[in-house]
Motif scaffolding. Structure first.
Motif, PDB file in Angstrom:
ATOM      1  N   TYR A  35      11.513  30.593   7.347  1.00  6.10           N
ATOM      2  CA  TYR A  35      11.037  29.300   7.839  1.00  6.10           C
ATOM      3  C   TYR A  35      11.135  28.267   6.721  1.00  6.10           C
ATOM      4  CZ  TYR A  35       6.627  30.401   5.465  1.00  6.10           C
ATOM      5  OH  TYR A  35       5.675  30.716   4.524  1.00  6.10           O
ATOM      6  N   HIS A  36      11.025  27.008   7.121  1.00  7.94           N
ATOM      7  CA  HIS A  36      11.058  25.879   6.185  1.00  7.94           C
ATOM      8  C   HIS A  36       9.864  24.982   6.504  1.00  7.94           C
ATOM      9  CE1 HIS A  36      15.227  26.953   5.284  1.00  7.94           C
ATOM     10  NE2 HIS A  36      15.389  27.082   6.590  1.00  7.94           N
ATOM     11  N   ASN A  37       9.194  24.516   5.481  1.00  6.59           N
ATOM     12  CA  ASN A  37       8.049  23.626   5.686  1.00  6.59           C
ATOM     13  C   ASN A  37       8.427  22.161   5.782  1.00  6.59           C
ATOM     14  OD1 ASN A  37       6.032  25.603   5.719  1.00  6.59           O
ATOM     15  ND2 ASN A  37       5.919  25.629   3.483  1.00  6.59           N
ATOM     16  N   LEU A  38       9.629  21.804   5.325  1.00 10.09           N
ATOM     17  CA  LEU A  38       9.964  20.393   5.190  1.00 10.09           C
ATOM     18  C   LEU A  38      11.025  19.871   6.147  1.00 10.09           C
ATOM     19  CD1 LEU A  38       9.938  20.155   1.284  1.00 10.09           C
ATOM     20  CD2 LEU A  38       8.090  19.637   2.901  1.00 10.09           C
ATOM     21  N   PHE A  39      11.653  20.741   6.950  1.00 10.93           N
ATOM     22  CA  PHE A  39      12.661  20.262   7.895  1.00 10.93           C
ATOM     23  C   PHE A  39      12.809  21.215   9.070  1.00 10.93           C
ATOM     24  CE2 PHE A  39      14.937  22.471   4.464  1.00 10.93           C
ATOM     25  CZ  PHE A  39      15.683  23.419   5.159  1.00 10.93           C
ATOM     26  N   SER A  40      13.295  20.653  10.177  1.00 11.25           N
ATOM     27  CA  SER A  40      13.631  21.455  11.354  1.00 11.25           C
ATOM     28  C   SER A  40      15.130  21.741  11.321  1.00 11.25           C
ATOM     29  CB  SER A  40      13.280  20.695  12.633  1.00 11.25           C
ATOM     30  OG  SER A  40      14.092  19.550  12.756  1.00 11.25           O
ATOM     31  N   GLU A  41      15.554  22.738  12.101  1.00  9.56           N
ATOM     32  CA  GLU A  41      16.976  23.065  12.215  1.00  9.56           C
ATOM     33  C   GLU A  41      17.350  23.103  13.695  1.00  9.56           C
ATOM     34  OE1 GLU A  41      18.895  26.076   9.472  1.00  9.56           O
ATOM     35  OE2 GLU A  41      16.787  26.657   9.281  1.00  9.56           O
ATOM     36  N   THR A  42      18.399  22.384  14.046  1.00 10.07           N
ATOM     37  CA  THR A  42      18.924  22.413  15.407  1.00 10.07           C
ATOM     38  C   THR A  42      20.315  23.026  15.369  1.00 10.07           C
ATOM     39  OG1 THR A  42      17.637  20.490  16.076  1.00 10.07           O
ATOM     40  CG2 THR A  42      19.565  21.037  17.420  1.00 10.07           C
ATOM     41  N   PHE A  43      20.524  24.025  16.210  1.00 11.33           N
ATOM     42  CA  PHE A  43      21.797  24.734  16.302  1.00 11.33           C
ATOM     43  C   PHE A  43      22.505  24.314  17.586  1.00 11.33           C
ATOM     44  CE2 PHE A  43      18.511  27.379  14.392  1.00 11.33           C
ATOM     45  CZ  PHE A  43      19.041  27.607  13.138  1.00 11.33           C
ATOM     46  N   TYR A  44      23.786  23.971  17.473  1.00 11.02           N
ATOM     47  CA  TYR A  44      24.597  23.584  18.633  1.00 11.02           C
ATOM     48  C   TYR A  44      25.898  24.379  18.559  1.00 11.02           C
ATOM     49  CZ  TYR A  44      27.655  20.887  21.659  1.00 11.02           C
ATOM     50  OH  TYR A  44      28.552  20.521  22.632  1.00 11.02           O
ATOM     51  N   VAL A  45      26.147  25.202  19.578  1.00 14.89           N
ATOM     52  CA  VAL A  45      27.323  26.076  19.557  1.00 14.89           C
ATOM     53  C   VAL A  45      28.556  25.310  20.016  1.00 14.89           C
ATOM     54  CG1 VAL A  45      28.348  28.199  20.453  1.00 14.89           C
ATOM     55  CG2 VAL A  45      25.901  28.117  19.931  1.00 14.89           C
ATOM     56  N   ILE A  46      29.601  25.374  19.200  1.00 14.65           N
ATOM     57  CA  ILE A  46      30.883  24.747  19.508  1.00 14.65           C
ATOM     58  C   ILE A  46      31.806  25.751  20.187  1.00 14.65           C
ATOM     59  CG2 ILE A  46      32.960  23.689  18.504  1.00 14.65           C
ATOM     60  CD1 ILE A  46      31.095  22.751  16.177  1.00 14.65           C
ATOM     61  N   ASP A  47      31.864  26.961  19.615  1.00 15.02           N
ATOM     62  CA  ASP A  47      32.774  27.984  20.132  1.00 15.02           C
ATOM     63  C   ASP A  47      32.185  29.358  19.847  1.00 15.02           C
ATOM     64  OD1 ASP A  47      35.231  28.919  21.271  1.00 15.02           O
ATOM     65  OD2 ASP A  47      35.952  29.356  19.243  1.00 15.02           O
ATOM     66  N   GLY A  48      32.148  30.208  20.869  1.00 11.21           N
ATOM     67  CA  GLY A  48      31.628  31.554  20.717  1.00 11.21           C
ATOM     68  C   GLY A  48      30.213  31.659  21.233  1.00 11.21           C
ATOM     69  N   GLU A  49      29.525  32.701  20.781  1.00  7.99           N
ATOM     70  CA  GLU A  49      28.153  32.960  21.229  1.00  7.99           C
ATOM     71  C   GLU A  49      27.290  33.254  20.007  1.00  7.99           C
ATOM     72  OE1 GLU A  49      27.058  35.398  24.885  1.00  7.99           O
ATOM     73  OE2 GLU A  49      26.564  36.782  23.239  1.00  7.99           O
ATOM     74  N   LEU A  50      26.219  32.506  19.859  1.00  7.37           N
ATOM     75  CA  LEU A  50      25.321  32.623  18.715  1.00  7.37           C
ATOM     76  C   LEU A  50      23.973  33.140  19.179  1.00  7.37           C
ATOM     77  CD1 LEU A  50      24.933  31.990  15.637  1.00  7.37           C
ATOM     78  CD2 LEU A  50      23.977  29.785  16.387  1.00  7.37           C
ATOM     79  N   SER A  51      23.510  34.216  18.565  1.00  7.33           N
ATOM     80  CA  SER A  51      22.162  34.704  18.836  1.00  7.33           C
ATOM     81  C   SER A  51      21.205  33.955  17.923  1.00  7.33           C
ATOM     82  CB  SER A  51      22.068  36.206  18.581  1.00  7.33           C
ATOM     83  OG  SER A  51      22.891  36.912  19.489  1.00  7.33           O
ATOM     84  N   VAL A  52      20.104  33.495  18.488  1.00  7.90           N
ATOM     85  CA  VAL A  52      19.111  32.732  17.746  1.00  7.90           C
ATOM     86  C   VAL A  52      17.741  33.289  18.090  1.00  7.90           C
ATOM     87  CG1 VAL A  52      18.084  30.445  17.407  1.00  7.90           C
ATOM     88  CG2 VAL A  52      20.530  30.644  17.798  1.00  7.90           C
ATOM     89  N   GLN A  53      16.894  33.418  17.076  1.00  2.62           N
ATOM     90  CA  GLN A  53      15.497  33.752  17.301  1.00  2.62           C
ATOM     91  C   GLN A  53      14.663  32.619  16.750  1.00  2.62           C
ATOM     92  OE1 GLN A  53      14.123  37.561  15.864  1.00  2.62           O
ATOM     93  NE2 GLN A  53      11.985  37.019  16.189  1.00  2.62           N
TER      94      GLN A  53
END
Length: 180
Positions: free
Chosen positions: A43-61
């Motif tokens: 985890y990070h205390n100072l920023f959020s992370e947004t994931f956007y898939v362009i190609d393929g399949e990404l597993s995210v938890q």
């Protein structure tokens, strides 16, 4: 275009928007990871992370929720929320990661870690071999591991807080980040 490559794990990152370019608003990177690539829960205390898939399949938890994102889908890990991304698809996956607000420290961590890998100073998992290097990067990137990896984090941070580590940090920044 500013592209870095970790030859050990075959990961590539293209910086689309850096902290300096956005005046601290956001960091945007395009990432390519290979099958079985990814990172541990953290985890990070100072920023959020947004994931956007362009190609393929990404597993995210994110927290306890696990999801598989396909091209065009997105997910956001808010600040202070445990998360990870990983590739179980058997094919490479390309996606963007947006940090809000931007994190120049995180950008520097990636540049240094990939540079060390190119110089033969990374283990088979792509992480630096040196405990001091890992400690410096943990502090610089403002990342915190959870679970079993949290024990390693404490070891890394211990070695990364020595007076010698401060000198090494300056050297790493000069070698891998200067003028980026």
């Amino acid at each position: 275009m500013d592209k870095i490559i970790n030859p050990v794990i075959g990961e590539e990152i293209v910086f689309h928007t850096t902290s300096k370019q956005s005046k601290g608003e956001k960091t945007v990177m395009e990432v390519l990871i290979q099958p079985k690539g990814g990172n541990p829960l953290h985890y990070h205390n100072l920023f959020s992370e947004t994931f956007y898939v362009i190609d393929g399949e990404l597993s995210v938890q994110i927290g306890k929720e696990k999801m598989k994102l396909k091209a065009g889908q997105t997910a956001t890990a808010p600040m202070k929320t445990v998360h990870r991304f990983y590739n179980t698809s058997g094919k490479q996956v390309r996606f963007t990661v947006e940090l809000r607000p931007a994190s120049e420290g995180f950008e520097n961590v990636l540049r240094i870690a990939f540079g060390l890998a190119q110089d033969g100073k990374a283990g088979p998992n792509g992480m630096p071999k040196s405990l001091v290097h890992n400690g410096i990067l943990m502090h610089m990137g403002e990342g915190y591991f959870v679970g079993a990896f949290s024990i390693l984090e404490k070891v890394f941070r211990y070695f990364g807080n020595s007076p010698k580590a401060k000198q090494i940090e300056t050297e790493l920044l000069e070698k891998y980040v200067q003028n980026k």
